[in-house]
Scaffold this motif. Sequence first.
Motif, mmCIF file in Angstrom:
data_model
loop_
_atom_site.group_PDB
_atom_site.id
_atom_site.type_symbol
_atom_site.label_atom_id
_atom_site.label_comp_id
_atom_site.label_asym_id
_atom_site.label_seq_id
_atom_site.Cartn_x
_atom_site.Cartn_y
_atom_site.Cartn_z
ATOM 1 N N ARG D 164 0.630 -1.022 -0.066
ATOM 2 C CA ARG D 164 0.269 -0.451 0.182
ATOM 3 C C ARG D 164 1.024 0.866 0.087
ATOM 4 N NH1 ARG D 164 -3.243 -2.461 4.659
ATOM 5 N NH2 ARG D 164 -4.418 -3.839 3.189
ATOM 6 N N THR D 167 2.327 1.667 -2.768
ATOM 7 C CA THR D 167 1.632 2.033 -4.922
ATOM 8 C C THR D 167 1.490 3.508 -3.666
ATOM 9 O OG1 THR D 167 0.848 -0.007 -3.794
ATOM 10 C CG2 THR D 167 -1.171 2.299 -5.953
ATOM 11 N N TYR D 168 0.881 3.766 -3.296
ATOM 12 C CA TYR D 168 0.969 5.344 -2.675
ATOM 13 C C TYR D 168 2.216 6.406 -3.096
ATOM 14 C CZ TYR D 168 -0.481 9.406 -0.883
ATOM 15 O OH TYR D 168 -1.135 11.627 -0.512
ATOM 16 N N ALA D 171 2.091 6.455 -6.811
ATOM 17 C CA ALA D 171 0.897 7.237 -7.749
ATOM 18 C C ALA D 171 1.119 8.724 -6.957
ATOM 19 C CB ALA D 171 -0.437 6.598 -6.742
ATOM 20 N N GLU D 174 3.206 10.158 -9.359
ATOM 21 C CA GLU D 174 2.723 10.323 -11.113
ATOM 22 C C GLU D 174 1.884 11.576 -10.773
ATOM 23 O OE1 GLU D 174 2.998 4.800 -12.364
ATOM 24 O OE2 GLU D 174 1.544 6.621 -11.353
ATOM 25 N N HIS D 194 4.739 15.384 -0.412
ATOM 26 C CA HIS D 194 4.506 13.955 -0.477
ATOM 27 C C HIS D 194 6.205 13.431 0.189
ATOM 28 C CE1 HIS D 194 3.188 10.369 -2.301
ATOM 29 N NE2 HIS D 194 4.941 9.969 -3.547
ATOM 30 N N ALA D 197 5.053 13.111 3.660
ATOM 31 C CA ALA D 197 3.378 12.271 4.142
ATOM 32 C C ALA D 197 3.292 11.179 4.038
ATOM 33 C CB ALA D 197 2.540 12.773 3.051
ATOM 34 N N LEU D 201 2.582 8.104 7.261
ATOM 35 C CA LEU D 201 2.004 7.196 6.681
ATOM 36 C C LEU D 201 2.706 5.830 6.751
ATOM 37 C CD1 LEU D 201 0.524 7.931 3.515
ATOM 38 C CD2 LEU D 201 -0.939 7.511 4.967
#
Lengths: 211, 211, 211, 211
Positions: D164, D167-168, D171, D174, D194, D197, D201
């Motif tokens: 996860r 992927t985050y 993404a 992108e 980012h 963040a 996470l």
Amino acid sequence: MPPSAAATPPARRRTRARGRESRQKILEAAARVAGERGYDGATIARVSKESGLPASSIYWHFADKDALLAAVVEASFELWLGRVSLAIGATAAEKVRALSESVARAFRESPDFLRLGLMLALERRSDELEARRLYLRLRHEALDRFVGELLDERSMMSVADARRLVTYALAGGEGILLAAAAGDDDVDELFALHATAVLHLADVLESGAAR
Amino acid sequence: MPPSAAATPPARRRTRARGRESRQKILEAAARVAGERGYDGATIARVSKESGLPASSIYWHFADKDALLAAVVEASFELWLGRVSLAIGATAAEKVRALSESVARAFRESPDFLRLGLMLALERRSDELEARRLYLRLRHEALDRFVGELLDERSMMSVADARRLVTYALAGGEGILLAAAAGDDDVDELFALHATAVLHLADVLESGAAR
Amino acid sequence: MPPSAAATPPARRRTRARGRESRQKILEAAARVAGERGYDGATIARVSKESGLPASSIYWHFADKDALLAAVVEASFELWLGRVSLAIGATAAEKVRALSESVARAFRESPDFLRLGLMLALERRSDELEARRLYLRLRHEALDRFVGELLDERSMMSVADARRLVTYALAGGEGILLAAAAGDDDVDELFALHATAVLHLADVLESGAAR
Amino acid sequence: MPPSAAATPPARRRTRARGRESRQKILEAAARVAGERGYDGATIARVSKESGLPASSIYWHFADKDALLAAVVEASFELWLGRVSLAIGATAAEKVRALSESVARAFRESPDFLRLGLMLALERRSDELEARRLYLRLRHEALDRFVGELLDERSMMSVADARRLVTYALAGGEGILLAAAAGDDDVDELFALHATAVLHLADVLESGAAR
DNA sequence: AATGAATGAGGATTCATTCAT
DNA sequence: AATGAATGAATCCTCATTCAT
């Protein structure tokens, strides 16, 4: 795109022998392809793929596409003629029957080559094709030979009549081949009818009452 | 986008009518070209030049090359069938003779279209041509019709025999067309022989001795 | 080829009404097609087929392809914005959370339109596209509006920080849409992570320690 | 056909070597063009002009346009992956930070290739593109690799969570690229946010309180 | 308010052929 | 005795757009 090297590079043999072999492979591939899709459809690329040899190799063996197809015609015609056994027989009737039969057999055995021939005959392009010219010439020669075989003794038929008869016999065979290509599948029966018809015509022509 | 006012309301139907006209011109050009050089030789560029319309306009009227040639086949076949006058006559012999004659005439009159048909019949490609399929179907239907005409009364011939006879009559005609394309130029004599042959076969088949 | 008149010619109604209707049908078809295949892939022919109206009718309603796609962008964006409910809430945290959620919802509900937008954004052609310019402008305006909503009271965040936060929130959503298009299918979880992340960033930015 | 004698035997391997060179030139030109204008915009004519080789030569090296762009994707992806230095670090936090940074760097350095990838990912046409399939597969593999690097020691994160997170992270990158394409030019700041963040996470996920 | 018909430019791809090695 | 690479001309077909009705 590059053909990605199909077969294993076979152990370097007599180069001469390989040469003949390659030429043969190309001829066979071309005959197959041209028999299926005609002159235009027989592209060098297709022959190349079918034979496993690169296009440039085809040009090593043959001057151009026309020469290749002419060679196909020549080789195939030879094979075909070999299959048409001579029309032997004592009486004219026997000879005509023998002719009919051998034509029928020859047609049934080489449909691919004959299809190519018929397609070539039908072509009507301005730039004359060597392959076409050759096919027509060979067909003509074969016709002459058949006429000769029919006549060589004391026959009551005139040369002109014999030629007419043979031409009709051949044309009929070609028509039946075409009908077969068109899906009429009782080819054998058609050939039987044709034999009857040709025999009858021989009779008619011999008795002088010709057309 | 919307113009501010309405235009002048004159002479309707011009574009509509022109459309039909153009379609027809294209069809005729395609028939000419394809009759001369076959399916592959009938390039869109050639049809475009011959018809006077740009290639892209051809695609307005026909989905693709195959559809165009199928349309050619359909239209030409109709014309051709119209030319084959019905086989009328009291006796079977008369009807057979009439059939032979009308086939001969039809063959002599539409050689271009028939050449296209024969070329299509000979094609043997994997990507099936709609034009070819259509030609074969129409040929089949025509054959059926001829059989019907031959039989409708109390005939001594079986349906199967009638079909054989008609098939042979047609195949023979096609063979003669081919022979003509191959340079045998005494087409009329060949058709005469063919008539004799077909008549004889009719006799044979009627007398029950059918093969 | 002529599209062969699909539906029944519907009883002539109010021409004006039909006009709006047609325009709408075209817009919807164009939105669908462009959402699927992008600007280049949205050909007039495709839109014509999808909408059931001839290409020339499309040009009656829209000046050219670019204008059509610009209209699609405008209409779709409006719809989309309507779906993004305002970020209401007493505390900043509540507002940020509301923002995240509504963005997530809006993304899940209009994937087609958003895909078109992203494709337009990625285009890099020399001839500037009106559709692209419009999309970018509207996206910018939406962003501004979100910033305004986030700030309108006494917030501890600077305008610049709010803009950063909103930009990140939006970009993240777009990235997730992309990931979804790329086959990562746990979109909901990604949006959940994104909400957590944005909330955290809001915290960080508010406490002044912003980079 | 066979020449009479052998040619001079000098400097081998010229054409062979030139072949590789040309292929490379085509590949580079295609990457440039496709990165700028997407799949549809990357016309063979454009690639031809850009590479200096005629269109037909492009087809010697690649089966078709799709194969060419697939090759572009493959080559570019490799280059790109090479640029994403491994995420090294003792603690998880260090590794996550390294990951974020290398992703940011990779994104900033290969925007052309990535734009192509994103455009491909967004395509939704019925005729599936090999280039698209390949891009998605490689992206997936890269994702897997990143997950592996994040986990290889005793990590407190579950595999699912790691996936996860990665992927985050991807993404988000992108999305930022997209935002950049859309004109939000403070890309560096967005990447900074980012990173913050993603780190947060990671923390959240590691402490087990995962959503 | 629409639409049949037309069109030049450009799309991808294949053609027969050549040439250096 | 072959073959990788290249190439200009042609192939079929689609493009966005226009125009007369």
